[in-house]
Design a protein around this motif. Structure first.
Motif, mmCIF file in Angstrom:
data_model
loop_
_atom_site.group_PDB
_atom_site.id
_atom_site.type_symbol
_atom_site.label_atom_id
_atom_site.label_comp_id
_atom_site.label_asym_id
_atom_site.label_seq_id
_atom_site.Cartn_x
_atom_site.Cartn_y
_atom_site.Cartn_z
ATOM 1 N N MET A 114 0.856 -1.170 0.116
ATOM 2 C CA MET A 114 0.096 -0.171 0.041
ATOM 3 C C MET A 114 1.015 1.388 -0.110
ATOM 4 O O MET A 114 2.004 1.347 0.489
ATOM 5 N N LYS A 115 0.313 2.219 -0.469
ATOM 6 C CA LYS A 115 1.062 3.603 -0.716
ATOM 7 C C LYS A 115 1.302 4.155 0.759
ATOM 8 O O LYS A 115 0.449 4.312 1.480
ATOM 9 N N ASP A 116 2.474 4.567 1.052
ATOM 10 C CA ASP A 116 3.083 5.001 2.220
ATOM 11 C C ASP A 116 2.500 6.881 1.981
ATOM 12 O O ASP A 116 3.404 7.487 1.170
ATOM 13 N N LYS A 117 1.725 7.165 2.664
ATOM 14 C CA LYS A 117 1.316 8.747 2.388
ATOM 15 C C LYS A 117 1.804 9.695 3.606
ATOM 16 O O LYS A 117 1.812 10.694 3.475
ATOM 17 N N THR A 118 2.957 9.013 4.423
ATOM 18 C CA THR A 118 3.462 10.026 5.391
ATOM 19 C C THR A 118 4.670 10.847 4.420
ATOM 20 O O THR A 118 5.332 10.119 3.612
ATOM 21 N N THR A 119 4.705 12.194 4.752
ATOM 22 C CA THR A 119 5.871 12.985 4.211
ATOM 23 C C THR A 119 5.983 14.160 5.100
ATOM 24 O O THR A 119 5.642 14.128 5.813
ATOM 25 N N THR A 120 6.991 14.872 4.438
ATOM 26 C CA THR A 120 7.310 16.324 5.320
ATOM 27 C C THR A 120 6.360 17.080 4.852
ATOM 28 O O THR A 120 5.794 17.098 4.014
ATOM 29 N N THR A 121 6.466 18.290 5.754
ATOM 30 C CA THR A 121 5.828 19.441 5.332
ATOM 31 C C THR A 121 6.054 20.227 4.007
ATOM 32 O O THR A 121 5.183 20.838 3.531
ATOM 33 N N GLU A 122 7.405 20.160 4.006
ATOM 34 C CA GLU A 122 7.968 20.846 2.792
ATOM 35 C C GLU A 122 7.315 20.065 1.490
ATOM 36 O O GLU A 122 7.132 20.835 0.689
ATOM 37 N N GLN A 123 7.469 18.915 1.437
ATOM 38 C CA GLN A 123 6.716 18.052 0.447
ATOM 39 C C GLN A 123 5.446 18.299 0.239
ATOM 40 O O GLN A 123 5.059 18.586 -1.006
ATOM 41 N N ALA A 124 4.819 18.499 1.311
ATOM 42 C CA ALA A 124 3.214 18.513 1.179
ATOM 43 C C ALA A 124 3.107 20.180 0.515
ATOM 44 O O ALA A 124 1.997 20.214 -0.105
ATOM 45 N N MET A 125 3.668 21.062 1.095
ATOM 46 C CA MET A 125 3.377 22.355 0.795
ATOM 47 C C MET A 125 3.801 22.650 -0.985
ATOM 48 O O MET A 125 3.073 23.577 -1.531
ATOM 49 N N ALA A 126 4.712 21.945 -1.157
ATOM 50 C CA ALA A 126 5.237 22.101 -2.698
ATOM 51 C C ALA A 126 4.113 21.688 -3.687
ATOM 52 O O ALA A 126 4.286 21.975 -4.863
ATOM 53 N N LEU A 127 3.099 20.857 -2.935
ATOM 54 C CA LEU A 127 2.014 20.450 -4.030
ATOM 55 C C LEU A 127 0.902 21.664 -4.156
ATOM 56 O O LEU A 127 0.062 21.650 -5.154
ATOM 57 N N ILE A 128 1.109 22.911 -3.533
ATOM 58 C CA ILE A 128 0.027 23.919 -3.578
ATOM 59 C C ILE A 128 0.403 24.968 -4.611
ATOM 60 O O ILE A 128 1.667 25.195 -4.670
ATOM 61 N N ARG A 129 -0.516 25.241 -5.520
ATOM 62 C CA ARG A 129 -0.104 26.165 -6.651
ATOM 63 C C ARG A 129 -0.709 27.335 -6.482
ATOM 64 O O ARG A 129 -1.357 27.410 -5.714
ATOM 65 N N ASP A 130 -0.118 28.284 -7.352
ATOM 66 C CA ASP A 130 -0.753 29.813 -7.482
ATOM 67 C C ASP A 130 -2.184 29.479 -7.729
ATOM 68 O O ASP A 130 -2.738 28.889 -8.644
ATOM 69 N N GLY A 131 -2.866 30.541 -6.958
ATOM 70 C CA GLY A 131 -4.262 30.365 -7.263
ATOM 71 C C GLY A 131 -5.340 29.491 -6.535
ATOM 72 O O GLY A 131 -6.418 29.493 -6.854
ATOM 73 N N ASP A 132 -4.636 28.531 -5.831
ATOM 74 C CA ASP A 132 -5.320 27.368 -5.408
ATOM 75 C C ASP A 132 -6.481 27.917 -4.300
ATOM 76 O O ASP A 132 -6.189 28.928 -3.705
ATOM 77 N N VAL A 133 -7.517 27.147 -4.178
ATOM 78 C CA VAL A 133 -8.279 27.381 -2.937
ATOM 79 C C VAL A 133 -8.029 26.356 -2.095
ATOM 80 O O VAL A 133 -7.970 25.235 -2.027
ATOM 81 N N VAL A 134 -7.976 27.150 -0.825
ATOM 82 C CA VAL A 134 -7.452 26.403 0.369
ATOM 83 C C VAL A 134 -8.223 26.613 1.597
ATOM 84 O O VAL A 134 -8.891 27.640 1.636
ATOM 85 N N THR A 135 -8.585 25.366 1.979
ATOM 86 C CA THR A 135 -9.316 25.417 3.326
ATOM 87 C C THR A 135 -8.853 24.759 4.479
ATOM 88 O O THR A 135 -7.881 24.092 4.132
ATOM 89 N N THR A 136 -8.900 25.278 5.729
ATOM 90 C CA THR A 136 -8.372 24.640 6.791
ATOM 91 C C THR A 136 -9.335 24.592 7.911
ATOM 92 O O THR A 136 -10.295 25.297 8.017
ATOM 93 N N THR A 137 -9.087 23.731 8.964
ATOM 94 C CA THR A 137 -9.861 23.400 9.978
ATOM 95 C C THR A 137 -9.316 24.335 11.020
ATOM 96 O O THR A 137 -8.488 25.143 11.275
ATOM 97 N N GLY A 138 -10.066 24.072 12.410
ATOM 98 C CA GLY A 138 -9.751 25.002 13.446
ATOM 99 C C GLY A 138 -11.137 25.699 14.155
ATOM 100 O O GLY A 138 -11.747 26.120 12.947
#
Length: 643
Positions: free
Chosen positions: A1-25
């Motif tokens: 199975m795919k290992d989905k654990t990653t670093t925050t740097e790798q995760a943030m690199a997936l966000i593109r200019d102009g994206d719509v981002v939602t966050t919890t809290g």
């Protein structure tokens, strides 16, 4: 199975200019702090991603730069759709300076729009927001001049007014949990709330976007029980481990409290007693409106003190306190833990709680107020030069069966003292709250009056109520001067007709015996029978019908009294200071009015209030009861006995 654990740097690199981002809290709780910090770092280091749209329900930060407050940098955000801006002041400032586009929508609407996005629907139909600043006839929720696109429309369906909220497709979802396996299955056993994480993840995934989860530990695949999985791995793309405990605090003031996450139950007797200051006075008076066996929502600030008062008066077991964040039952937490509950009965998702609220499930809400006008309209969203936002205020206030707005009479430096059961204003607040014109309509008094919604305005020195003719002053605290302490501190004059004193127990630093009032245990003492004159006296002075149970209890007490004294007695009813909620008038006429009519040979009501005389005559006449309501007890007695 795919290992989905990653670093925050790798995760943030997936966000593109102009994206719509939602966050919890929610306020200061359940915030994926590490993800916000990582996104901020990437932008500061690389200048990307740029021109993001941020969508969020409640405020998620400490109001000093943490949480979504980290995303204030010029160029990072282009647009914000949020229920609250107060927790990210620099972002709010950018909106006020027209540097970004912004919308302030009801928290519950945004919460429910996640589901619409997940289901591929174009948006949401709701009555929430009608006749407030969210209504496109009053601004459409836009926070500044550069925000031009209409995302709220006024529509008519089968002759009824509705608002249609346009859904915005989501590209990236930041969520948070406790444990995750390498396949991305996430549990929340140490979280205080579940919020909208599942709906947000589904909305991003079904739009072809990415879901980034922050967790505090990685566990073996298959070790999380299926029913404990809150977000299934098929929705999750990246799992980031928060190896710094400060980045995964339960809230900004508490590292972890197992009572708030439901891992343990704590004795509530040890909860600290509130000092007898203005906050407790307000909370005590508001507590008299609590509905036994009812569902209650409490806002932040003065209103959340009602939970502490209810616990002190041993009333918690008789009511169900809830928060819009999803907590049901227990003792609601305040401060940095606001939104959570110790010893909760259940924690449900935020969007489901708003379904319950919007559908009329709340019996009472107690909310704060920043400004109020003569029509009873309230501003709690934009005032004093600050863009704060409505949060869940509009959903809750419009749909609760009854509303109590609670707060100090003036703001900014107010100091009071309680001396020998009297209230003294030591230092008046600099800012008046009861003003001619409020800056923004977060709650419409005329709309509430049109729908016969019972509304009270409780302060430390007086109580007002909403009537079809505007605000009426109904109670004053002992020791308070009407002219100096009330009228001189308002920009309009309320209706003043039949003012009574606030319950003196509120100003004594000892238990009030609140349960006797909430359960109407002393109600039989209000009925007396004079056998010599074959006359029954019903003393309703200072009593109020706040909930349907009050009507039922009074009807039962009268039936018991008639059973003992026999039929066809003379009846004298004292209604001085008596109040009845607008939406219960018909029930009162049917149960109480007709009971009196059937069992009495003659009836004489009396009250010094001309408004109450007219109201009660209309109420009883609607049920075929034709009373004459006298102006004084002497007139009522003369009508019965002729002298």
């Amino acid at each position: 199975m795919k290992d989905k654990t990653t670093t925050t740097e790798q995760a943030m690199a997936l966000i593109r200019d102009g994206d719509v981002v939602t966050t919890t809290g929610f306020v200061q709780s359940c915030i994926p702090e590490m993800l916000h910090a990582a996104l901020e770092k990437r932008f500061v280091d690389e200048g990307a991603p740029r021109d993001l749209t941020l969508i969020m329900c409640a405020g998620a930060g400490d109001s000093k730069g943490l949480g979504t407050g980290r995303l204030h940098h010029d160029g990072l955000l282009r647009r914000v759709i949020a229920g609250n801006f107060g927790r990210m002041p620099k972002v709010a400032q950018a909106a006020q300076e027209n540097k970004i586009c912004g919308y302030n929508l009801p928290q519950g609407v945004i919460s429910q729009l996640y589901r619409a996005c997940a289901a591929g629907q174009p948006g949401l139909f709701s009555k929430v927001g009608l006749h407030t600043y969210v209504d496109p006839r009053h601004g459409g929720g836009k926070v500044n001049k550069v925000t031009e696109e209409d995302i709220v429309k006024h529509v008519e369906v089968d002759g009824e007014d509705w608002l249609f909220y346009k859904a915005t497709k989501i590209d990236v979802a930041f969520i948070r949990g406790t444990s995750a396996d390498r396949s991305g299955n996430i549990s929340m056993e140490r979280e205080a709330l579940t919020l909208d994480c599942l709906a947000q993840a589904m909305a991003a995934h079904n739009n072809g976007g990415i879901v980034i989860a922050q967790v505090e530990r990685i566990v073996e695949d298959g070790s999380i029980k299926p029913k404990d999985v809150k977000i299934p791995g098929l929705l999750v793309d990246c799992v980031c481990l928060a190896d710094d405990p400060d980045m995964h605090r339960m809230n900004y003031g508490v590292q972890h409290n197992p009572a708030l996450s439901g891992e343990i139950r704590v004795p509530v007797e040890g909860i600290a007693k509130m000092p007898l200051d203005q906050r407790k006075i307000i909370a005590r008076r508001a507590a008299f409106e609590l509905p036994p066996n009812g569902a209650v929502n409490l806002g932040v600030g003065a209103p959340d003190g009602v939970a502490a008062v209810a616990n002190e008066e041993k009333a918690t077991a008789y009511i169900t306190l809830t928060t819009e964040a999803g907590a049901v039952g227990g003792v609601l937490a305040g401060g940095s833990s606001f939104g959570s509950s110790a010893n909760a009965d259940a924690i449900i998702d935020q969007n489901q709680m708003f379904d319950f609220y919007d559908g009329g499930g709340l019996d009472l809400t107690c909310l704060g107020m920043a400004e109020c006008d003569a029509e009873g309209s309230v501003n709690a969203s934009r005032f004093g030069g600050r863009l704060n936002g409505c949060g869940g205020f509009i959903n809750i206030s419009q749909n609760s069966r009854a509303v109590v707005f609670a707060g100090t009479f003036t703001a900014g430096g107010l100091k009071v003292a309680v001396e020998d059961g009297n209230l003294r204003i030591v230092q008046e607040g600099r800012n008046k709250k009861f003003v001619r014109l409020i800056e923004q309509i977060t709650f419409s008094g005329p709309y509430a009056s049109q729908r016969s919604q019972p509304v009270l305005y409780v302060t430390e020195r007086c109580v007002l109520q909403l009537t079809p003719n505007g605000l009426e002053l109904i109670e004053i605290a002992p020791g308070i001067d009407l002219q100096r302490d009330i009228l001189d501190q308002m920009e309009f004059k309320p209706i003043i007709e039949n003012v009574t004193q606030m319950d003196p127990r509120i100003f004594q630093d000892e238990p009030m015996g609140l349960m006797n009032d909430l359960l109407n245990l002393n109600l039989p003492e209000r009925v007396t029978y004079d056998a010599a004159r074959h006359t029954m006296f019903l003393n309703l002075e200072g009593w109020s019908v706040k909930k349907k149970r009050d009507v039922e209890d009074l009807a039962r007490v009268l039936q018991d009294a008639f059973a003992k004294s026999g039929r066809d007695v003379n009846m004298v009813v004292n209604q001085n200071g008596f109040r009845i909620a607008e939406d219960l008038q018909d029930a009162y006429a049917a149960a109480v009015g007709q009971t009196l009519e059937r069992h009495s040979a003659s009836i004489a009501h009396y009250t010094t209030s001309a408004f109450m005389r007219l109201k009660m005559q209309g109420t009883l006449a609607s049920r075929g009861v034709q009373p004459h309501i006298f102006e004084s007890g002497e007139e009522a007695h003369q009508a019965i006995w002729g002298s």
